[in-house]
Design an enzyme around this catalytic site. Structure first.
Site, PDB file in Angstrom:
ATOM      1  N   ASN A  33      -2.276   3.999  -3.502  1.00  0.00           N
ATOM      2  CA  ASN A  33      -3.279   5.175  -3.111  1.00  0.00           C
ATOM      3  C   ASN A  33      -2.579   6.343  -2.726  1.00  0.00           C
ATOM      4  O   ASN A  33      -3.415   7.391  -2.664  1.00  0.00           O
ATOM      5  CB  ASN A  33      -3.514   4.490  -1.532  1.00  0.00           C
ATOM      6  CG  ASN A  33      -4.217   5.429  -0.245  1.00  0.00           C
ATOM      7  OD1 ASN A  33      -5.121   5.845  -0.773  1.00  0.00           O
ATOM      8  ND2 ASN A  33      -3.423   5.969   0.632  1.00  0.00           N
TER       9      ASN A  33
ATOM     10  N   LYS B 190      -5.552  11.792 -12.554  1.00  0.00           N
ATOM     11  CA  LYS B 190      -6.667  10.782 -12.147  1.00  0.00           C
ATOM     12  C   LYS B 190      -7.319  10.388 -13.361  1.00  0.00           C
ATOM     13  O   LYS B 190      -7.436   8.950 -13.371  1.00  0.00           O
ATOM     14  CB  LYS B 190      -7.683  11.490 -11.181  1.00  0.00           C
ATOM     15  CG  LYS B 190      -6.942  11.543  -9.619  1.00  0.00           C
ATOM     16  CD  LYS B 190      -6.361  10.390  -9.304  1.00  0.00           C
ATOM     17  CE  LYS B 190      -6.121  10.520  -7.671  1.00  0.00           C
ATOM     18  NZ  LYS B 190      -5.524   9.314  -6.897  1.00  0.00           N
TER      19      LYS B 190
ATOM     20  N   THR C  28     -10.159  13.466   5.011  1.00  0.00           N
ATOM     21  CA  THR C  28      -8.460  13.343   5.321  1.00  0.00           C
ATOM     22  C   THR C  28      -8.075  14.637   4.957  1.00  0.00           C
ATOM     23  O   THR C  28      -8.449  15.742   4.969  1.00  0.00           O
ATOM     24  CB  THR C  28      -8.145  12.450   3.816  1.00  0.00           C
ATOM     25  OG1 THR C  28      -8.403  13.160   2.663  1.00  0.00           O
ATOM     26  CG2 THR C  28      -8.921  11.153   3.845  1.00  0.00           C
TER      27      THR C  28
ATOM     28  N   ILE D 274       0.922  -1.206  -0.051  1.00  0.00           N
ATOM     29  CA  ILE D 274      -0.012   0.085   0.014  1.00  0.00           C
ATOM     30  C   ILE D 274       0.968   1.091   0.065  1.00  0.00           C
ATOM     31  O   ILE D 274       1.664   1.477   0.932  1.00  0.00           O
ATOM     32  CB  ILE D 274      -1.126   0.071   1.165  1.00  0.00           C
ATOM     33  CG1 ILE D 274      -1.741  -1.258   1.330  1.00  0.00           C
ATOM     34  CG2 ILE D 274      -1.994   1.219   1.212  1.00  0.00           C
ATOM     35  CD1 ILE D 274      -2.671  -1.307   2.492  1.00  0.00           C
TER      36      ILE D 274
ATOM     37  N   TYR E  34      -4.743  17.625 -10.841  1.00  0.00           N
ATOM     38  CA  TYR E  34      -5.351  16.670 -10.335  1.00  0.00           C
ATOM     39  C   TYR E  34      -6.247  15.917 -11.078  1.00  0.00           C
ATOM     40  O   TYR E  34      -6.062  14.355 -11.126  1.00  0.00           O
ATOM     41  CB  TYR E  34      -5.930  17.127  -9.143  1.00  0.00           C
ATOM     42  CG  TYR E  34      -6.532  15.903  -7.999  1.00  0.00           C
ATOM     43  CD1 TYR E  34      -5.867  15.021  -7.400  1.00  0.00           C
ATOM     44  CD2 TYR E  34      -8.130  15.709  -7.973  1.00  0.00           C
ATOM     45  CE1 TYR E  34      -6.333  14.088  -6.677  1.00  0.00           C
ATOM     46  CE2 TYR E  34      -8.667  14.788  -7.253  1.00  0.00           C
ATOM     47  CZ  TYR E  34      -7.642  13.832  -6.562  1.00  0.00           C
ATOM     48  OH  TYR E  34      -8.057  12.919  -5.718  1.00  0.00           O
TER      49      TYR E  34
END
Length: 241
Positions: free
Chosen positions: A80, A151, A180, A8, A147
């Site tokens: 991630n 993605k 987050t 991860i 961003y």
């Protein structure tokens, strides 16, 4: 019990930390990659590493595979780690921040995945690549050009992997809106840089953000589905819960 191993990235906080804890509690091997870790990190072994050092990623993945038991039945890579920076209109974004954004959100996952495929080739186990994407990769937002582009690239990279490696299950999953550090950075931006900022402030104030723990639980339930290998490559976690 099936022996599973998980690698991860961005494992020291947010979704990565929640996944590390919950997978470890299930008895799985968890190998975390992040720039730094707390002493209480719950996984099997952590690796302090800056993913912006992209040329050094293959060597790191080779080291990690040296710790994975040969009789492991499932090996999963979860890409991630990511960044929302820079927030701002394209003409105002600093060159170094754009480069850093694409490097962390797209280049690093591509290189990590390539190294994963190479190192996992000699393992008889099932292999899975999970890319944590975003609705921003599927919709354009003012102020998020870097961003969104990163993605979107991650989604398309996942589709290519699906065609190239039939023996590896690949998914690019949008995890929803989560409380987050990234959300904190979004709320700290200006309306000039991000015209939708009031919406994101409202999400927080109205309790509409999922917790990292809730999201990790949803993801793990998805991984454990009997029909997991038949699911679509491009996915949104909210469509399965």
């Amino acid at each position: 019990m099936t022996m599973e191993a998980y690698i991860i990235t961005g494992a020291s906080k947010g979704i990565g930390l929640a996944l590390s804890k919950q997978l470890a509690e299930k008895g799985h091997q968890v190998y975390g990659i992040a720039r730094s870790f707390s002493k209480e990190w719950p996984g099997t072994k952590s690796f302090d590493f800056d993913l912006l050092k992209t040329s050094e990623i293959p060597a790191l993945i080779e080291i990690i595979f040296g710790f994975i038991p040969e009789d492991c039945e499932i090996i999963t890579l979860i890409n991630n780690a990511g960044t929302i920076t820079p927030i701002g209109f394209a003409g105002n974004n600093p060159a170094d921040e754009i480069s850093g954004s694409i490097a962390l959100n797209l280049t690093a996952p591509m290189i990590t995945t390539g190294a994963f495929i190479t190192q996992a080739a000699d393992f008889p186990s099932q292999k899975r690549v999970i890319n944590i994407s975003s609705g921003a990769g599927r919709n354009a937002y003012e102020g998020w050009s870097a961003y969104c582009a990163g993605k979107a690239g991650l989604d398309h990279f996942s589709l290519c992997l699906e065609k190239e490696y039939k023996d590896i299950k690949t998914m690019s999953i949008a995890p929803g809106i989560i409380d987050t550090d990234m959300q904190g950075k979004i709320r700290e931006s200006s309306e000039t840089d991000f015209p939708m900022i009031e919406n994101f402030i409202a999400y927080k104030e109205q309790g509409k953000l999922s917790t990292p723990e809730q999201t990790a639980e949803q993801l793990i339930r998805l991984f454990e589905r009997e029909d997991f290998w038949d699911l679509e490559t491009i996915a949104d976690i909210r469509d399965y819960n």
